[in-house]
Design a protein around this motif. Structure first.
Motif, PDB file in Angstrom:
ATOM      1  N   ASN A   1       0.844  -1.207   0.000  1.00 25.69           N
ATOM      2  CA  ASN A   1       0.000   0.000   0.000  1.00 25.69           C
ATOM      3  C   ASN A   1       0.872   1.248   0.000  1.00 25.69           C
ATOM      4  OD1 ASN A   1      -2.379  -1.386   0.047  1.00 25.69           O
ATOM      5  ND2 ASN A   1      -2.670  -1.214   2.255  1.00 25.69           N
TER       6      ASN A   1
ATOM      7  N   LEU B   1     -11.527   8.136   4.742  1.00 23.36           N
ATOM      8  CA  LEU B   1     -11.310   6.683   4.804  1.00 23.36           C
ATOM      9  C   LEU B   1     -10.635   6.237   6.104  1.00 23.36           C
ATOM     10  CD1 LEU B   1     -10.110   5.605   1.224  1.00 23.36           C
ATOM     11  CD2 LEU B   1     -12.362   5.370   2.262  1.00 23.36           C
TER      12      LEU B   1
ATOM     13  N   VAL C   1     -10.603   2.086   6.559  1.00 27.81           N
ATOM     14  CA  VAL C   1      -9.668   1.339   5.695  1.00 27.81           C
ATOM     15  C   VAL C   1      -9.486  -0.133   6.109  1.00 27.81           C
ATOM     16  CG1 VAL C   1      -8.220   3.102   4.626  1.00 27.81           C
ATOM     17  CG2 VAL C   1      -7.716   2.337   6.950  1.00 27.81           C
TER      18      VAL C   1
ATOM     19  N   VAL D   1     -12.985  -1.705   1.052  1.00 29.73           N
ATOM     20  CA  VAL D   1     -12.828  -0.240   1.081  1.00 29.73           C
ATOM     21  C   VAL D   1     -11.511   0.081   0.393  1.00 29.73           C
ATOM     22  CG1 VAL D   1     -12.462   1.782   2.550  1.00 29.73           C
ATOM     23  CG2 VAL D   1     -14.172   0.061   3.182  1.00 29.73           C
TER      24      VAL D   1
ATOM     25  N   GLY E   1      -9.488  -3.744  -1.955  1.00 30.18           N
ATOM     26  CA  GLY E   1      -9.812  -3.361  -0.570  1.00 30.18           C
ATOM     27  C   GLY E   1      -9.718  -4.513   0.408  1.00 30.18           C
ATOM     28  N   LEU E   2      -8.818  -5.452   0.126  1.00 31.68           N
ATOM     29  CA  LEU E   2      -8.699  -6.604   1.027  1.00 31.68           C
ATOM     30  C   LEU E   2      -7.354  -6.660   1.753  1.00 31.68           C
ATOM     31  CD1 LEU E   2     -10.405  -9.398  -1.109  1.00 31.68           C
ATOM     32  CD2 LEU E   2     -11.260  -8.384   1.004  1.00 31.68           C
TER      33      LEU E   2
ATOM     34  N   PRO F   1      -7.712  -5.478   5.616  1.00 29.32           N
ATOM     35  CA  PRO F   1      -8.472  -6.425   6.438  1.00 29.32           C
ATOM     36  C   PRO F   1      -7.731  -7.745   6.649  1.00 29.32           C
ATOM     37  CG  PRO F   1      -9.851  -5.560   4.685  1.00 29.32           C
ATOM     38  CD  PRO F   1      -8.511  -4.955   4.487  1.00 29.32           C
TER      39      PRO F   1
ATOM     40  N   THR G   1       2.326   8.571   6.700  1.00 25.85           N
ATOM     41  CA  THR G   1       1.333   7.545   7.041  1.00 25.85           C
ATOM     42  C   THR G   1       2.054   6.450   7.798  1.00 25.85           C
ATOM     43  OG1 THR G   1      -0.040   8.029   5.127  1.00 25.85           O
ATOM     44  CG2 THR G   1      -0.291   5.844   6.097  1.00 25.85           C
TER      45      THR G   1
ATOM     46  N   PHE H   1       1.566   2.876   9.971  1.00 30.23           N
ATOM     47  CA  PHE H   1       0.825   1.757  10.547  1.00 30.23           C
ATOM     48  C   PHE H   1       1.678   1.194  11.678  1.00 30.23           C
ATOM     49  CE2 PHE H   1      -1.193   2.083   6.434  1.00 30.23           C
ATOM     50  CZ  PHE H   1      -2.518   1.817   6.734  1.00 30.23           C
TER      51      PHE H   1
END
Ligand SMILES: Nc1ncnc2c1ncn2[C@@H]1O[C@H](COP(=O)(O)OP(=O)(O)OP(=O)(O)O)[C@@H](O)[C@H]1O
Ligand SMILES: [Mg+2]
Length: 358
Positions: free
Chosen positions: A251, A298, A302, A307, A315-316, A319, A341, A343
């Motif tokens: 991403n 979003l 997200v 999404v 969008g997987l 998740p 960004t 995570f």
């Protein structure tokens, strides 16, 4: 001895950051919640000025401390925003109490982060909603999978009966699209096999992903590493963890486009809630990029399936990453603004021990 140990356990487990100071406002002690809040160890801060904990605006801690000292009375405030050393701001309630027992001018400072609790509740809500969504998706994926097998098999049989090349291209399309759908459905099912638990070195996981990414995208993308070499191994499924990290890094690469910087950072994070479980220490992995950031609308969504802000995205990725990390009793947090960004994956490395401590 027993009550001393109990007192220590209570101090360690408190969510409230507790500090003590001498009359010169030098820190004399700090509990693990304090270490967690300010990102320094009690050892590092001992005998250093209280103001160094909030270097951008030292008055936020020293003013109430001085007020408590001069009045010799307790000072309390609510919803105060303090800016920590890294630039992050948090909201706290605090109380400064003169400690007459420890000698003239000694202070006890209690700080409770009030916005952190919202995060914990939101984290839990997200995990619950995610579990419910995942069950619906799995059911749906399962229903699609069976007829899909039949469709593909029938197209293959049909193809064998056909001699005309032009007509055969239609059965090729059916088979190709059935395969694509099958791949999508497999991803929608998420983690279906039990995790194969072995001792995993998180740096091996990150290095594996780094090499894959650098092979795939040779130019323009730089991956910077800032590892804490003292991190312990965790018990988990290495392949699945690679998958989770890879989804996040892909991403980042997608967001960066031609060029940009991705940072992998590992640390120990102390005294932290993951879901609703308290852990003395967890492994923290930050995956950060300097791309445009996730569109604000979003941010909350997200991690939900399907999404995506990318035309070709399903969008997987997130998740699935979330599902894998949840299977490892961990959690993922997100911070995103233009140019940064991040995570953050929190992974307990001694789940058994922590569970017993509850
Ligand atoms: N580092 C990032 N920077 C900017 N946007 C991001 C970043 N990570 C995720 N996103 C946004 O979150 C969305 C969801 O990501 P997710 O990985 O779940 O799906 P996807 O990448 O769109 O599709 P898939 O991973 O299934 O191919 C992305 O479409 C993108 O808009
Ligand atoms: Mg993705």
């Amino acid at each position: 001895m027993q009550s001393e140990r109990q007192a220590q356990v209570i101090l360690d487990r408190l969510n409230t950051a507790i500090l003590t100071c001498d009359p010169d406002l030098n820190v004399t002690a700090m509990n693990p919640a304090g270490e967690q809040m300010f990102g320094v160890s009690a050892k590092q801060i001992r005998q250093r000025s209280l103001a160094t904990l909030v270097p951008m605006d030292p008055a936020t801690l020293s003013t109430p401390a001085l007020k408590a000292l001069s009045s010799n009375q307790q000072v309390t405030a609510h919803d105060v925003t303090i800016t920590l050393a890294g630039g992050r701001s948090i909201k706290v309630d605090y109380t400064v109490t003169p400690l007459h027992e420890s000698g003239q001018g000694h202070l006890l400072i209690e700080l409770l982060q009030v916005d952190g609790f919202l995060d914990i509740a939101r984290d839990q809500l997200r995990m619950d909603q995610f579990a419910a969504n995942r069950d619906v998706l799995r059911g749906l994926a399962h229903e699609v999978k069976n007829p899909l097998g039949g469709l593909r098999g029938a197209a293959q049989l049909l193809e064998r009966q056909l001699s005309d090349r032009d007509v055969k291209q239609y059965t090729r399309i059916i088979i190709h699209e059935a395969d694509r759908l099958r791949h999508l459905v497999d991803r929608m099912m998420g983690v279906t096999r039990p995790i194969k638990e072995i001792a995993v070195n998180i740096h091996e996981v990150l290095e594996h992903v780094r090499k894959l990414i650098l092979v795939e995208f040779q130019q323009g993308i730089t991956v910077e590493r800032d590892y804490d070499p003292s991190l312990p191994a965790l018990r988990g499924d290495k392949d699945q963890l690679i998958q989770a990290v890879l989804n996040m890094v892909r991403n980042a690469v997608d967001a960066l486009g031609e060029s940009g910087l991705i940072k992998f950072r590992t640390r120990i994070q102390r005294s932290v809630y993951v879901g609703q479980q308290w852990h003395r220490c967890v492994i923290r992995v930050d995956i950060e990029d300097n791309g445009p950031g996730i569109p604000e609308h979003l941010h909350e969504r997200v991690f939900y399936p399907m999404v995506s802000a990318r035309a070709e995205g399903s969008g997987l990725g997130l998740p699935i990453a979330q599902d894998i990390v949840n299977h490892h009793h961990g959690s993922i947090q997100l911070h995103s603004e233009p140019g940064c960004t991040r995570f953050t994956i929190l992974l307990p490395f001694n789940t058994q021990g922590s569970a017993n401590e509850r």
